[in-house]
Design an enzyme around this catalytic site. Structure first.
Site, PDB file in Angstrom:
ATOM      1  N   HIS A 164     -44.035 -21.961  37.814  1.00  0.00           N
ATOM      2  CA  HIS A 164     -45.194 -22.213  36.941  1.00  0.00           C
ATOM      3  C   HIS A 164     -45.479 -20.981  36.085  1.00  0.00           C
ATOM      4  O   HIS A 164     -45.639 -21.072  34.870  1.00  0.00           O
ATOM      5  CB  HIS A 164     -46.420 -22.569  37.799  1.00  0.00           C
ATOM      6  CG  HIS A 164     -47.722 -22.594  37.050  1.00  0.00           C
ATOM      7  ND1 HIS A 164     -48.398 -23.758  36.758  1.00  0.00           N
ATOM      8  CD2 HIS A 164     -48.470 -21.595  36.516  1.00  0.00           C
ATOM      9  CE1 HIS A 164     -49.489 -23.471  36.066  1.00  0.00           C
ATOM     10  NE2 HIS A 164     -49.574 -22.153  35.916  1.00  0.00           N
ATOM     11  N   GLU A 165     -45.508 -19.826  36.731  1.00  0.00           N
ATOM     12  CA  GLU A 165     -45.822 -18.584  36.016  1.00  0.00           C
ATOM     13  C   GLU A 165     -44.751 -18.270  34.957  1.00  0.00           C
ATOM     14  O   GLU A 165     -45.065 -17.928  33.826  1.00  0.00           O
ATOM     15  CB  GLU A 165     -45.935 -17.419  37.003  1.00  0.00           C
ATOM     16  CG  GLU A 165     -47.131 -17.519  37.935  1.00  0.00           C
ATOM     17  CD  GLU A 165     -48.453 -17.537  37.202  1.00  0.00           C
ATOM     18  OE1 GLU A 165     -48.614 -16.789  36.230  1.00  0.00           O
ATOM     19  OE2 GLU A 165     -49.324 -18.336  37.579  1.00  0.00           O
ATOM     20  N   HIS A 168     -44.913 -20.196  31.762  1.00  0.00           N
ATOM     21  CA  HIS A 168     -45.848 -19.698  30.734  1.00  0.00           C
ATOM     22  C   HIS A 168     -45.080 -18.866  29.705  1.00  0.00           C
ATOM     23  O   HIS A 168     -45.399 -18.877  28.520  1.00  0.00           O
ATOM     24  CB  HIS A 168     -46.954 -18.846  31.356  1.00  0.00           C
ATOM     25  CG  HIS A 168     -48.076 -19.661  31.937  1.00  0.00           C
ATOM     26  ND1 HIS A 168     -48.760 -20.603  31.200  1.00  0.00           N
ATOM     27  CD2 HIS A 168     -48.638 -19.665  33.167  1.00  0.00           C
ATOM     28  CE1 HIS A 168     -49.703 -21.160  31.973  1.00  0.00           C
ATOM     29  NE2 HIS A 168     -49.635 -20.609  33.166  1.00  0.00           N
ATOM     30  N   TYR A 179     -54.223 -20.628  24.498  1.00  0.00           N
ATOM     31  CA  TYR A 179     -54.739 -20.818  25.857  1.00  0.00           C
ATOM     32  C   TYR A 179     -56.240 -21.109  25.854  1.00  0.00           C
ATOM     33  O   TYR A 179     -57.049 -20.313  26.351  1.00  0.00           O
ATOM     34  CB  TYR A 179     -54.428 -19.577  26.688  1.00  0.00           C
ATOM     35  CG  TYR A 179     -54.384 -19.837  28.177  1.00  0.00           C
ATOM     36  CD1 TYR A 179     -53.349 -20.569  28.755  1.00  0.00           C
ATOM     37  CD2 TYR A 179     -55.383 -19.343  29.007  1.00  0.00           C
ATOM     38  CE1 TYR A 179     -53.309 -20.789  30.120  1.00  0.00           C
ATOM     39  CE2 TYR A 179     -55.349 -19.561  30.369  1.00  0.00           C
ATOM     40  CZ  TYR A 179     -54.301 -20.290  30.921  1.00  0.00           C
ATOM     41  OH  TYR A 179     -54.259 -20.511  32.273  1.00  0.00           O
ATOM     42  N   GLU A 188     -51.156 -25.156  30.477  1.00  0.00           N
ATOM     43  CA  GLU A 188     -51.196 -25.185  31.947  1.00  0.00           C
ATOM     44  C   GLU A 188     -50.351 -26.334  32.499  1.00  0.00           C
ATOM     45  O   GLU A 188     -49.631 -26.183  33.480  1.00  0.00           O
ATOM     46  CB  GLU A 188     -52.643 -25.322  32.437  1.00  0.00           C
ATOM     47  CG  GLU A 188     -53.340 -24.001  32.688  1.00  0.00           C
ATOM     48  CD  GLU A 188     -52.577 -23.141  33.679  1.00  0.00           C
ATOM     49  OE1 GLU A 188     -52.138 -23.656  34.721  1.00  0.00           O
ATOM     50  OE2 GLU A 188     -52.399 -21.945  33.409  1.00  0.00           O
ATOM     51  N   ASP A 256     -63.280 -20.978  32.413  1.00  0.00           N
ATOM     52  CA  ASP A 256     -61.828 -21.139  32.550  1.00  0.00           C
ATOM     53  C   ASP A 256     -61.189 -21.566  31.214  1.00  0.00           C
ATOM     54  O   ASP A 256     -60.412 -22.526  31.163  1.00  0.00           O
ATOM     55  CB  ASP A 256     -61.514 -22.143  33.666  1.00  0.00           C
ATOM     56  CG  ASP A 256     -60.025 -22.176  34.034  1.00  0.00           C
ATOM     57  OD1 ASP A 256     -59.323 -21.173  33.757  1.00  0.00           O
ATOM     58  OD2 ASP A 256     -59.577 -23.188  34.590  1.00  0.00           O
ATOM     59  N   HIS A 261     -57.424 -25.255  33.622  1.00  0.00           N
ATOM     60  CA  HIS A 261     -56.819 -25.636  34.901  1.00  0.00           C
ATOM     61  C   HIS A 261     -57.339 -26.982  35.403  1.00  0.00           C
ATOM     62  O   HIS A 261     -56.834 -27.509  36.386  1.00  0.00           O
ATOM     63  CB  HIS A 261     -57.073 -24.575  35.976  1.00  0.00           C
ATOM     64  CG  HIS A 261     -56.305 -23.305  35.769  1.00  0.00           C
ATOM     65  ND1 HIS A 261     -56.830 -22.224  35.094  1.00  0.00           N
ATOM     66  CD2 HIS A 261     -55.052 -22.947  36.149  1.00  0.00           C
ATOM     67  CE1 HIS A 261     -55.936 -21.254  35.082  1.00  0.00           C
ATOM     68  NE2 HIS A 261     -54.846 -21.662  35.705  1.00  0.00           N
TER      69      HIS A 261
HETATM   70 ZN   LIG Z   1     -50.910 -21.091  34.740  1.00  0.00          ZN
END
Ligand SMILES: [Zn+2]
Length: 398
Positions: A164-165, A168, A179, A188, A256, A261
């Site tokens: 996932h990271e 990005h 974002y 996301e 957020d 998210h």
């Molecule tokens: Zn993320």
């Protein structure tokens, strides 16, 4: 490239805020600590951006460093490199393997040469800080905390989180989705999609065999959370999971980055439904449609445009009006997004399919009301959290 580098943290803020309400004082203390260290990290990002070197071509070569519980990369020592032997440190080996699986996935499935498509080297830093409850990608390197052992386990243990990271980084080098709000939630979601796909590919699971969870491994048994998120059942990964799975429950919030998210649950569900309808390995047609759509998107792309693009790509890559395109159309429809530019014949066919399941439609509307009630309950809970946090601040200020 942006001059301002953004740090992508694995653990969304609402989970930590929720844990501030835990009955267990140890858990509350650990959650507060993590919120504080994450805030400190945000302040430190200029320091990270100034770190020289990593984003240079290198055929995706991996290097893992040991921060030895510090936060200054300059003092990190080499733990494992591409040519060296395995480390005696499990965290270094897990990080090394996960970086490798993610790199291999993008190479073999999408013929993409590392994160930037140009062989960017992959640097990982393990044992970042002391008992640090997060993992993050800062645009150049991946850092892992050990977790405090109270809320979080060692964060090198979850390949879906690591992929996932890194995804990005792929988004940053392709569409560059801003974002914030819908483009941020899409950013996301793309990371969750590739996060689960890397795991499914590693385990060789078909869409119906996979659990579709992100971060199944990150929590200790002390906290009542199964995973960070579920693409199959957004809103059900844990007790107060705030993710909607339909546009009617879109979360409007300023926190957020506009609920990135939370609202990612909507396109996540659309991807899951597409994969479930097509069947077989999700990284094949569904993954290819999403990857090509990401490359065709831009920094401002919102859900509607992305849905339209996936529909277009499904037709271009496979067959106009074929199974893949029908699956994409139906999936977005089920999360409340009507694809535009659909030829009348295909739209009619889709309408017929929906009509035939009118009973299911009725159940859906009951479910939608239930979800709305749940969302309202969530908002009340959120207010409670805010009050509790404010009270906490007053107490600690004394
Ligand atoms: Zn993320």
């Amino acid at each position: 490239m942006n001059s301002e580098r953004r740090v992508n943290c694995a653990i969304p803020p609402y989970i930590l805020e929720d844990l501030l309400e835990s009955d267990d004082p140890e858990v509350r203390k650990a959650a507060l600590n993590t919120l504080l260290t994450t805030a400190r990290l945000r302040g430190a990002r200029t320091v990270l951006a100034a770190f020289p070197g990593a984003a240079t071509p290198g055929n995706g070569r991996r290097t893992v460093f040991d921060c030895r519980n510090g936060t200054d990369f300059a003092f990190a020592v080499l733990a494992r490199s591409e040519d060296g032997p395995p480390s005696s440190d499990g965290a270094a080996n897990r990080a090394f393997d996960a970086l490798g699986k993610t790199r291999e996935f993008f190479q073999r499935v999408f013929a993409r040469n590392s994160i930037d498509g140009q062989g960017m080297r992959l640097d990982g830093y393990v044992h970042y800080d002391e008992k640090y409850n997060n993992a993050f990608w800062d645009g150049r390197e991946m850092c892992f905390g050990d977790g405090d052992g109270i809320i979080f386990s060692d964060l090198t243990g979850s390949i879906s989180v690591i992929a996932h990271e890194l995804a990005h980084g792929v988004t940053e080098h392709t569409a560059g989705l801003v974002y914030r709000d819908q483009s941020g939630a899409l950013n996301e979601s793309i990371s969750d999609v590739f996060g689960t796909l890397v795991e499914q590919w590693t385990l060789n699971q078909t869409a119906d065999q996979a659990d579709w969870l992100i971060g199944r491994e990150v929590f200790t048994p002390m906290v009542q959370m199964d995973a960070l998120r579920s693409l199959k059942a957004p809103g059900h990964a844990w007790e107060r999971d705030p993710q909607p799975d339909h546009m009617s429950n879109y979360v409007h919030t300023s926190s957020d980055h506009g609920g990135v998210h939370s609202n990612s649950g909507i396109p996540n569900k659309a991807f899951y439904l597409t994969a479930a309808a097509i069947g077989g390995p999700a990284w094949e047609a569904p993954g290819m449609i999403w990857y090509e759509s990401l490359k065709a998107s831009n920094s401002e792309t919102r859900f509607q445009e992305f849905a339209d693009t996936t529909y277009q790509k499904a037709g271009d890559l496979y067959e106009v009006g074929g199974l893949q395109q029908q699956a994409v159309l139906g999936a977005w429809q089920q999360v409340g997004i009507t694809v535009t530019g659909v030829p009348a014949g295909i739209a009619k066919e889709q309408g017929r399919l929906v009509d035939e399941s009118s009973d299911a439609g009725q159940q859906d509307s009951v479910a939608a009301v239930a979800r709305r009630v749940q969302a309202l309950a969530g908002q009340v809970q959120e207010l409670g959290n805010d009050v509790a946090m404010l009270k906490g601040r007053v107490t600690s200020a004394r």
